[in-house]
Write an enzyme that holds these catalytic residues in place. Sequence first.
Site, PDB file in Angstrom:
ATOM      1  N   ASP A 143      26.951  42.638  -8.350  1.00  0.00           N
ATOM      2  CA  ASP A 143      26.340  43.759  -7.566  1.00  0.00           C
ATOM      3  C   ASP A 143      24.767  43.791  -7.896  1.00  0.00           C
ATOM      4  O   ASP A 143      24.174  44.386  -8.787  1.00  0.00           O
ATOM      5  CB  ASP A 143      27.091  44.941  -7.904  1.00  0.00           C
ATOM      6  CG  ASP A 143      26.652  46.161  -7.150  1.00  0.00           C
ATOM      7  OD1 ASP A 143      25.894  46.010  -6.101  1.00  0.00           O
ATOM      8  OD2 ASP A 143      26.730  47.363  -7.659  1.00  0.00           O
ATOM      9  N   ASP A 150      30.958  52.442  -9.376  1.00  0.00           N
ATOM     10  CA  ASP A 150      30.714  51.533  -8.766  1.00  0.00           C
ATOM     11  C   ASP A 150      31.269  49.796  -9.201  1.00  0.00           C
ATOM     12  O   ASP A 150      32.010  49.233  -8.340  1.00  0.00           O
ATOM     13  CB  ASP A 150      29.045  51.214  -8.465  1.00  0.00           C
ATOM     14  CG  ASP A 150      28.550  51.084  -9.854  1.00  0.00           C
ATOM     15  OD1 ASP A 150      29.067  51.348 -10.958  1.00  0.00           O
ATOM     16  OD2 ASP A 150      27.331  50.780  -9.892  1.00  0.00           O
ATOM     17  N   ASP A 186      30.536  56.400  -1.229  1.00  0.00           N
ATOM     18  CA  ASP A 186      29.801  55.770  -2.181  1.00  0.00           C
ATOM     19  C   ASP A 186      28.694  56.280  -2.454  1.00  0.00           C
ATOM     20  O   ASP A 186      27.682  55.742  -1.343  1.00  0.00           O
ATOM     21  CB  ASP A 186      30.095  54.200  -2.167  1.00  0.00           C
ATOM     22  CG  ASP A 186      29.275  53.431  -3.258  1.00  0.00           C
ATOM     23  OD1 ASP A 186      29.537  53.764  -4.446  1.00  0.00           O
ATOM     24  OD2 ASP A 186      28.367  52.611  -2.680  1.00  0.00           O
TER      25      ASP A 186
END
Length: 241
Positions: A116, A95, A6
């Site tokens: 997030d 994401d 990621d």
Amino acid sequence: MNLVIDIGNNYFKLGIFDNSKLIHNISNENNEIENEILKVISNYKLVSHVLISNVSSYNINSLFEKKDLKIYDLKYTLNLPFTISYKTPQTLGNDRIALAAAATVLYPNSNNIIIDAGTCITIDFLNDKNIFFGGSISPGIQMRYQSLNSQTAKLPLLNKSSEIHFPGNSTENSIHSGVIGGICHEIMGFVKQINSDYKEVNVILTGGDAKFLSKTLKITIFANQIFILEGLNSILNLNKQ
């Protein structure tokens, strides 16, 4: 074995999974990513499949050239553990896809709000039928402090502080109240809105500033830094050939 990566705007995370078991993970600044990936490839020779989620300008695919590995780039067209109900799925950030997958796998058939808190703050909703509806995107903590300084003539650039006083009795206190207090009210406002329409909602807080915000927010679930890696691995397992 699976390798999932990621890459955010400033930091990256990677994890090695044996099926669904995480056996190694690391997080660092993006300028260290090439060195760390080369180390992992060298040390974990049983890795056969790789999934890359990348929202940065870094291009790491060349690192895997001439390697006997199956490489996947995360995109909405892959098999996912949830259904996307989003007007422009082609613009949906990797994401957000990975975090929705993690929520689906770890809290299946549940109403989930996923927050997030990173460079930007995203707040997304996934219902108990595992349908992703989208949510909101707004500037993160550092971006808000920086914009107040760069877009005005006299406001100072401050470091974040959890000491919030409203009404702010100084310019610095007023900035902290506006940035941190504003973010907290923004988040809890959206949470309240979802809670008014759905029952038994999980609220999941993750991202680089999650620990900082958790001091002020009353959040049901504080997700650790491997949360997004779990989501990426679940997607990779659904797509392995």
